[in-house]
Design a protein around this motif. Structure first.
Motif: not given
Lengths: 127, 127
Positions: B32-48
């Motif tokens: 899910d994260l890989t797909q969302k990173l590709a789709r949104t081009q996010a620069k950061g991931v915060l894992i709480d």
């Protein structure tokens, strides 16, 4: 003890509900949120339910109660991330979630809260 | 199917882990994260992980793997909200979480990401 984390993002408290809200957990969440609202003086509460496949009348009532508590503590509550199937079921069950504002996702919810409270929200991502 | 929601906040993806990350769930989260990173081009991931009472070697490895995947997709991962008891246990177990940046809470994590990526984060709340 099981707890739902409450994350502080600027002036907003973010609650992500991923597990079935049973009686005790809903009570704990209410208490935790009340304390955190008092401590942080947050102006908005975002409740994300994108992790929920089922939103029954119990959870609906619990959320309405949380929104009510937040309101008397001077904070606006926005419910975000409802899945399409959940929205259909809710309306079919006759639950209109009156008194709770909703938004499609966290970003739109933050925008809504920023407008409601007059505070700047998360900056929009570049197109 | 059980899924961990991934919330988009500006240029950051926020993942709140509240349930024990078993094998399948960790795999789903990675996809899910890989797909969302590709789709949104996010620069950061915060894992709480403030909702976790236990962070064992399996979860530690899964998190390190996620950080690795994010890195090759040009995003920085920051782990936030670790409970004191969890931090003690981790070090006692000899897990140093090398390769994953950590911050005390989501706000500090966002600040760290903003510094790392050069993007504005969530505005600070008034004192």
């Amino acid at each position: 003890m099981e707890r739902i984390p409450i994350l502080k993002l600027g002036d907003i408290l973010l609650v992500t509900i991923q597990v079935e809200l049973h009686d005790e957990l809903a009570m704990t969440l209410q208490e935790d949120l009340t304390q955190k609202l008092a401590r942080t003086q947050a102006k908005g509460v975002l409740i994300d339910v994108s992790g929920l496949e089922i939103l029954d009348s119990f959870i609906g009532r619990a959320l309405a109660q949380i929104a009510g508590i937040a309101r008397v503590m001077d904070a606006t509550t926005v419910l975000v991330g409802m899945r399409p199937a959940v929205a259909i079921t809710l309306i079919e069950l006759g639950m209109t979630l009156s008194g709770i504002r909703t938004a499609l996702n966290v970003e739109r919810g933050m925008k809504l809260l920023a407008e409601a409270t007059g505070e700047p929200g998360v900056p929009p991502s570049p197109p």
